[in-house]
Design an enzyme around this catalytic site. Structure first.
Site, PDB file in Angstrom:
ATOM      1  CD  GLN A 181      -0.491  -6.269  -8.247  1.00  0.00           C
ATOM      2  OE1 GLN A 181      -0.845  -7.416  -8.450  1.00  0.00           O
ATOM      3  NE2 GLN A 181      -1.358  -5.272  -8.164  1.00  0.00           N
ATOM      4  N   GLY A 182       4.163  -4.469  -7.817  1.00  0.00           N
ATOM      5  CA  GLY A 182       4.548  -3.102  -8.153  1.00  0.00           C
ATOM      6  C   GLY A 182       3.812  -2.613  -9.393  1.00  0.00           C
ATOM      7  CE1 TYR A 183       1.654  -5.587 -12.309  1.00  0.00           C
ATOM      8  CE2 TYR A 183      -0.729  -5.530 -12.435  1.00  0.00           C
ATOM      9  CZ  TYR A 183       0.460  -6.136 -12.754  1.00  0.00           C
ATOM     10  OH  TYR A 183       0.460  -7.279 -13.500  1.00  0.00           O
ATOM     11  CB  SER A 184      -0.961   1.528  -7.973  1.00  0.00           C
ATOM     12  OG  SER A 184      -2.096   0.758  -8.296  1.00  0.00           O
ATOM     13  CB  SER A 192      -0.462  -5.352  -0.133  1.00  0.00           C
ATOM     14  OG  SER A 192      -1.598  -4.560  -0.387  1.00  0.00           O
ATOM     15  CD  GLU A 212      -6.278  -7.751  -8.269  1.00  0.00           C
ATOM     16  OE1 GLU A 212      -5.772  -7.105  -7.351  1.00  0.00           O
ATOM     17  OE2 GLU A 212      -6.482  -7.289  -9.397  1.00  0.00           O
TER      18      GLU A 212
END
Length: 383
Positions: free
Chosen positions: A115-118, A150, A234
């Site tokens: 996941q590429g969010y933060s 992660s 989530e």
């Protein structure tokens, strides 16, 4: 309120328990384990009658599987981000072509996701992302940095929230892109070494990495809506499975307290009883809200409850061991750092529980604004 499980659920539990007892200890490689799960039909239980998953399971049966998985001591999953986050998002917002391309391979355990969010400076404040996606013919070129990612070292794909409209601010002008990770020279993954000595998280740098136009989910510029939808997936069934792990950690701390004599301390005894009672309340609350789509604050309440609870457990885990809880093994030396034991890892890693997945401050703001209807705090623009 009945918090039990029905006859069909218990039959499903017996099947899951038998399969896990036969297979959970037989696979060493995590990617191979995902394929084993896929072949047996255990991936995609919550995808309903989509036609892309394996077997179909009710919500309570999904809880049963998650709980039995933890009880069996099965290997940590490396495919859960694709199965639990991306797949429901594609089912809700993806095109037929996107579903046909990605869901079968997730269900088979053949493709792993991260996941590429933060980003640095845009963690809990997700609307402040600065990673750019610039249209270049049939693809987007992505440049920027993501952090706390992660499984980035193992993933085949990353879903990335990026700013695709020049000059846009906050939640406007964002797009949700599916990006292949195998792009040498364009994507760099750097593990982040933590206090525990482990590296579960990574920094990911994008330098002109590409994502095909047809792999934009929900349409260009609609990334915020898609990203918020994903965050809603989530928590839920996974929270109940997480609590099984919490119960096992609590039992270990109780055993340590008994063996060390710390159980004779009334303060320690009171702390353990409180933790046990709070864990039971968390379970009942999770069961009560399971599958509820009308309670906007339920996920935030759950996150607040378990984040603080787990930190208190970590503090008590070290306390019941006295001075031994704060030192390493006898053979430790400055040149060869030792690995922390289970209680020390619990204490150190749980420091992050009130930060990742949305900090406590963000969760309280969600409850205040979306549930209690309190006025929103003014927010400055972030480019």
């Amino acid at each position: 309120m009945d918090f039990g499980f029905g006859v069909e659920d218990e039959a499903f539990r017996a099947e899951a328990r038998e399969w896990l007892s036969e297979h959970a200890g037989s696979v060493q490689d995590r990617r191979a384990w995902e394929r084993t799960l896929g072949r047996a039909g255990w991936i995609g239980l919550g995808w309903g009658e989509s036609g892309y998953g394996n077997r179909t399971a009710s919500l309570t049966q999904q809880v049963v599987w998650a709980e039995e998985y933890v009880r069996a001591g099965a290997p940590p999953r490396c495919g859960h981000i694709g199965e639990k986050l991306l797949a429901p998002t594609l089912l809700a917002h993806g095109s037929d072509e996107q579903k046909a391309r990605f869901l079968p391979l997730i269900a088979a355990g053949d493709e792993l996701w991260c996941q590429g969010y933060s980003e640095p400076g845009a963690g809990s404040d997700l609307a402040g992302v600065r990673t750019r996606a610039v249209r270049d013919g049939a693809c987007f070129r992505i440049s920027g940095q993501k952090i706390w990612t992660s499984l980035a070292q193992e993933a085949d794909w990353c879903f990335v929230l990026a700013r695709s409209e020049a000059g846009s601010r906050r939640h406007r002008g964002l797009s949700f892109l599916l990006v292949p990770m195998d792009q040498p020279g364009r994507i760099e993954v750097r593990p982040i070494r933590q206090m525990t000595g482990t590296s579960e998280f990574n920094e990911v740098f994008f330098d002109g990495a590409y994502a095909r136009v047809e792999h934009v989910v929900g349409g260009e510029g609609n990334g915020w809506r898609v990203a918020m939808s994903l965050l809603g997936f989530e928590r839920g069934v996974s929270t109940l499975a997480q609590q099984i792990g919490f119960a096992e950690e609590l039992a270990r701390v109780v055993r340590t307290a008994r063996d060390s004599g710390a159980l004779g301390d009334p303060v320690v005894r009171d702390g353990l009883v409180r933790l046990w009672a709070e864990l039971r309340v968390m379970r009942w609350n999770a069961l009560r809200t399971l599958g509820s789509s009308g309670d906007a604050g339920a996920p935030s309440v759950a996150k607040l409850l378990w984040g603080g609870w787990h930190q208190r457990l970590g503090e008590l885990a070290v306390r019941v061991r006295g001075a031994a809880g704060g030192v390493g093994p006898v053979e430790w030396s400055a040149s060869v750092p030792y690995e922390v034991d289970a209680d020390q890892h619990l204490f150190l890693f749980s420091r992050a529980d009130t930060l990742y997945g949305g900090s406590d401050e963000i969760q309280r703001t969600i409850i205040a604004e979306r549930v209690l209807g309190l006025p929103r705090e003014p927010k400055g623009d972030v480019g």
